[in-house]
Design a protein around this motif. Structure first.
Motif: not given
Ligand SMILES: [Zn+2]
Length: 366
Positions: A26-29, A34-35, A52-56
């Motif tokens: 939920t926080l990752s979403e 935001d990104l 998940p690991t976020l790669v932006a």
């Protein structure tokens, strides 16, 4: 409240203990949102045990800068503290400094800087993981892969009084399971070794690996075993860790631990060693020193007194450093009480930390 603190409040109020996978997601979403709003293309790499690991990714330029942060905390949901503004100088909450503060700072620095960056010449990748506090087993590959494509990596772990880090100790955790010959403490004690006695013999040899002249530390953090005063222990168990700044010393420690545990002990007793979570050391390099010099110059012009802090605390910057690129850590918010329910952030330093991050990004991206 300032926008950056609104962001921080939102992040802190979404609890994300390392093993609370659904909550972390939920926080990752929210972070992805935001990104994305800043023009990043975000890929969420699903984890097995963690969020998940976020790669932006932003920009098309060949010169890529990597920004790093972890959005997990050491607090499971039931002990996670919400964001609370105490007064003008302080806010509390779980992860407020380590390191949701760092992520809020990253997001707001990017927001200010991106309109001034040439997306044809430069690009940015943010790697945000949810398992740093438990060894980054699921995310370390993404960190290293993206570091290999970047010219430098900046990490937003908590900063303290202008302290920045380019050198961190590696850590290897281990557990030892000992078995012995159980029995009656009065009648059977000559039959063979107790698991507890065997374990203690090994642990004394392991404690002897500590070497202050080389900054090698050894800790046994958990120990248990046996069942009663008058019973020879059949089983005993210990958990601990070793740390060093030097990769060669870490390798040597691994061999020494194996040798100690494999060596024959008391009759009928044995120990089995299992290595657990680990972070490699992050070794100081000339290229990282130069990166620090850039940040130091900016910090000084803002009235800070940046200095280099070598720390025994491991962090993900070590995985980026394995790609042989310059790294700099400690760009996050300043506070204290991290990993305790008393965690706080020093609000008086937020503006200056944000300004430092903005100017550093702009310098590296132009
Ligand atoms: Zn941290």
């Amino acid at each position: 409240m300032k926008p950056i603190l609104e962001t921080l409040k939102t992040y802190v109020n979404l609890p994300s203990g390392s093993f609370d996978k659904a909550l972390s997601t939920t926080l990752s979403e929210k972070i992805s949102e935001d990104l994305s709003a800043l023009g990043f293309e975000v890929t969420a790499h699903e984890g097995a045990l963690h969020g998940p690991t976020l790669v932006a990714a932003w920009g098309q330029g060949a010169r890529k800068l990597m920004l790093m942060g972890h959005y997990d905390t050491v607090f499971p949901e039931n002990i996670s503290q919400p964001f609370q503004l105490v007064d003008d100088t302080r806010a509390t909450g779980s992860g407020v400094t380590d390191m949701k503060g760092g992520i809020a700072l990253m997001v707001h620095a990017l927001k200010a800087v991106l309109p001034k960056v040439d997306a044809q010449a430069y690009s940015i990748v943010c790697v945000l993981n949810a398992d740093e506090e438990v060894g980054s087993g699921e995310s370390r590959g993404y960190i290293l892969d993206n570091a290999k494509k970047s010219f430098a990596a900046l990490s937003f772990e908590p900063g303290h009084d202008g302290a920045m880090t380019i050198e961190r100790k590696g850590v290897t955790c281990f557990e030892i399971n000992a078995t012995g010959i159980g029995g009656h403490a009065g009648a059977d004690y000559k039959k063979g070794g107790s698991a507890i006695q065997e374990l203690l013999n090994k642990l004394q040899q392991i404690y002897a690996l500590r070497d202050d002249s080389k900054d090698i530390s050894v800790n046994i953090g958990v120990i248990s075993g046996g069942t009663a005063d008058n019973v020879l222990a059949h089983e005993a168990y210990a958990r601990g860790e070793v740390r060093s700044y030097d990769p060669a010393e870490m390798d040597k420690l691994h061999q020494q631990l194996k040798a100690i545990c494999a060596a024959p002990g008391l009759p009928g007793a044995a120990t089995v060693l299992t290595f657990k979570a680990s972070h490699p050391p992050c070794k100081k390099t000339e290229a990282s020193m130069q990166l620090f010099a850039v940040a130091k110059g900016i910090g000084k012009s803002l009235g800070l007194s940046p200095y280099l802090l070598s720390t025994g605390g491991a962090s993900d910057i070590a995985f980026a450093a394995q790609a042989n690129i310059p790294v700099l850590d400690g760009l996050g918010m300043e506070g204290g009480g991290v990993h305790t329910t008393e965690e706080y952030v020093n609000l008086e330093k937020v503006d200056i930390q944000l300004e430092l991050a903005k100017q550093l990004l702009l310098k590296l991206l132009s």
